[in-house]
Enzyme design. Structure first.
Site, PDB file in Angstrom:
ATOM      1  N   LYS A   1       6.509  -1.676   1.988  1.00 29.23           N
ATOM      2  CA  LYS A   1       5.276  -1.152   2.605  1.00 29.23           C
ATOM      3  C   LYS A   1       4.149  -2.159   2.391  1.00 29.23           C
ATOM      4  CE  LYS A   1       2.939   3.309   3.280  1.00 29.23           C
ATOM      5  NZ  LYS A   1       3.028   3.465   4.723  1.00 29.23           N
TER       6      LYS A   1
ATOM      7  N   LEU B   1      10.914   1.539   7.271  1.00 32.30           N
ATOM      8  CA  LEU B   1      10.349   1.997   6.004  1.00 32.30           C
ATOM      9  C   LEU B   1      11.066   3.302   5.616  1.00 32.30           C
ATOM     10  CD1 LEU B   1       7.947   1.422   4.009  1.00 32.30           C
ATOM     11  CD2 LEU B   1       6.835   3.353   5.125  1.00 32.30           C
TER      12      LEU B   1
ATOM     13  N   GLU C   1      11.561   2.911  14.770  1.00 33.38           N
ATOM     14  CA  GLU C   1      10.770   3.982  14.159  1.00 33.38           C
ATOM     15  C   GLU C   1       9.428   4.005  14.866  1.00 33.38           C
ATOM     16  OE1 GLU C   1       9.874   3.170   9.978  1.00 33.38           O
ATOM     17  OE2 GLU C   1       9.814   1.029  10.384  1.00 33.38           O
TER      18      GLU C   1
ATOM     19  N   ARG D   1       8.139   4.626  -4.431  1.00 31.33           N
ATOM     20  CA  ARG D   1       8.283   3.633  -3.349  1.00 31.33           C
ATOM     21  C   ARG D   1       7.337   2.449  -3.585  1.00 31.33           C
ATOM     22  NH1 ARG D   1       7.579   5.621   2.731  1.00 31.33           N
ATOM     23  NH2 ARG D   1       5.410   5.735   2.073  1.00 31.33           N
TER      24      ARG D   1
ATOM     25  N   TYR E   1       0.834  -1.202   0.000  1.00 33.17           N
ATOM     26  CA  TYR E   1       0.000   0.000   0.000  1.00 33.17           C
ATOM     27  C   TYR E   1       0.863   1.245   0.000  1.00 33.17           C
ATOM     28  CZ  TYR E   1       0.592   1.090   5.016  1.00 33.17           C
ATOM     29  OH  TYR E   1       1.090   1.453   6.235  1.00 33.17           O
TER      30      TYR E   1
ATOM     31  N   ARG F   1      -7.352 -20.472  -2.564  1.00 38.48           N
ATOM     32  CA  ARG F   1      -6.285 -20.330  -1.577  1.00 38.48           C
ATOM     33  C   ARG F   1      -5.143 -21.312  -1.801  1.00 38.48           C
ATOM     34  NH1 ARG F   1      -4.029 -21.410   3.238  1.00 38.48           N
ATOM     35  NH2 ARG F   1      -3.819 -19.728   4.770  1.00 38.48           N
TER      36      ARG F   1
HETATM   37  N1  PLP Z   1       7.590   4.188   9.099  1.00 36.48           N
HETATM   38  C1  PLP Z   1       6.467   3.454   9.067  1.00 36.48           C
HETATM   39  C2  PLP Z   1       6.460   2.106   9.700  1.00 36.48           C
HETATM   40  C3  PLP Z   1       5.299   3.951   8.450  1.00 36.48           C
HETATM   41  O1  PLP Z   1       4.168   3.213   8.413  1.00 36.48           O
HETATM   42  C4  PLP Z   1       5.334   5.251   7.881  1.00 36.48           C
HETATM   43  C5  PLP Z   1       4.151   5.810   7.231  1.00 36.48           C
HETATM   44  O2  PLP Z   1       3.110   5.227   7.158  1.00 36.48           O
HETATM   45  C6  PLP Z   1       6.525   5.986   7.956  1.00 36.48           C
HETATM   46  C7  PLP Z   1       7.639   5.417   8.549  1.00 36.48           C
HETATM   47  C8  PLP Z   1       6.619   7.355   7.348  1.00 36.48           C
HETATM   48  O3  PLP Z   1       6.633   7.251   5.943  1.00 36.48           O
HETATM   49  P1  PLP Z   1       6.104   8.449   5.038  1.00 36.48           P
HETATM   50  O4  PLP Z   1       6.873   9.663   5.476  1.00 36.48           O
HETATM   51  O5  PLP Z   1       6.457   8.025   3.671  1.00 36.48           O
HETATM   52  O6  PLP Z   1       4.638   8.567   5.281  1.00 36.48           O
END
Ligand code: PLP
Length: 285
Positions: free
Chosen positions: A147, A203, A179, A52, A33, A100
């Site tokens: 993601k 991420l 994070e 991304r 996503y 499945r």
């Molecule tokens: N880290 C994680 C785990 C996230 O889910 C997100 C955003 O959803 C971010 C960092 C920040 O990413 P972005 O600045 O691209 O929204």
């Protein structure tokens, strides 16, 4: 008024939109996503989010049949049809629907769903008060740079935050902050911003990248390194970044006050610069 959402080529009222119960996004979490913000009716940094998306899909060998230009056009159409001034646009793509079986199905088209969520980002209450953060162990898998729609660990972390009266959870692994559950974590010492390096453990935030592009303009320097919870508790300021929180000051971590409990000047300055950038559609300069 019901929202207009996008499902596999059709724009439909949300109550009429349907996907199969055999969709692999639902059955296996086999999908990716993205989330782009809309501010003042304009998409913010959407190209970077779509880059991304392409990378995430490549990493799970999901061939995207849509070009970036086609996906931008769907975003724009959803903004128009929903008269969206401020909010998020969520894009979810899965490997499609098939009986499945774990291994990839043959000759199955991916499922693409997109929807809007109207929300105030610029005037979010946290920008004035700062937000509360609590910490919790990082339970996620080894490829957090993708993601993926598998969000069970962040769901549990966010629920823990909500039950603790906090707005975000910082995830801890091997004694360091990885994070936020849905954001990049930062601390500040003097004129230096500190956030950990990119790797499979986090991420790669699109908002992180934008903030780093403002270093010259903002007069801050960047130290790319891991930091511990103890260091964060002792920091002059802390903040998070994400497409939907923009730059958001953190004023307590696990109940410890940061920057006297008021949003710090660094986070507020970066937020101001980011909002100006977002209002231009995410164009630097
Ligand atoms: N880290 C994680 C785990 C996230 O889910 C997100 C955003 O959803 C971010 C960092 C920040 O990413 P972005 O600045 O691209 O929204």
């Amino acid at each position: 008024m019901s929202r207009i959402v996008y499902v596999n080529g059709a724009y439909l009222p949300e109550e009429d939109a349907k996907i199969s119960i055999f969709d692999r996004g639902f059955i296996f979490g086999d999908g990716i996503y993205e989330v782009s913000a809309v501010i003042g009716g304009k998409l913010v940094d959407c190209e970077a989010h779509l880059a991304r998306l392409e990378r995430s899909c490549g990493e799970i060998r999901l061939a995207l049949p849509w070009s970036k230009a086609e996906l931008v056009a769907v975003h724009e159409e959803l903004i128009k049809r929903n008269e969206l001034d401020e909010g998020g646009i969520y894009l979810q793509v899965s490997r499609g629907a098939s009986d499945r079986d774990f291994a990839f199905p043959k000759d199955v088209a991916p499922t693409l769903v997109m929807f809007t969520q109207a929300r105030s980002f610029v005037d979010a209450p946290g920008a004035k008060t700062g937000i509360k953060v609590v910490t919790t162990p990082d339970l996620r898998w080894a490829r957090r740079d993708i993601k993926s729609v598998n969000l069970l660990a962040p769901v549990l972390a966010k629920q823990f935050a909500a039950e603790s009266g906090a707005q975000e959870a910082w995830l801890i692994e091997d004694g360091v902050v990885t994070e936020g559950a849905s954001s990049t974590a930062w601390i500040v010492k003097g004129k230096t911003l500190i956030s950990r390096p990119l790797s499979n453990k986090v991420l790669p935030g699109i908002t992180r990248k934008a903030v780093l592009a403002f270093l010259a303009e903002s007069g801050f320097t960047f130290e790319e390194r891991e930091f511990t919870l103890e260091e964060a508790l002792d920091a002059e300021e802390a903040f998070i970044t994400s497409a939907t929180s923009l730059v958001m000051p953190v004023t307590t971590i696990d109940g410890h006050t940061i920057h006297n409990g008021a949003p710090g000047p660094t986070a507020l300055r970066l937020r101001e610069i980011y909002i100006a950038f977002a209002r231009k559609g995410g164009v630097l300069g």
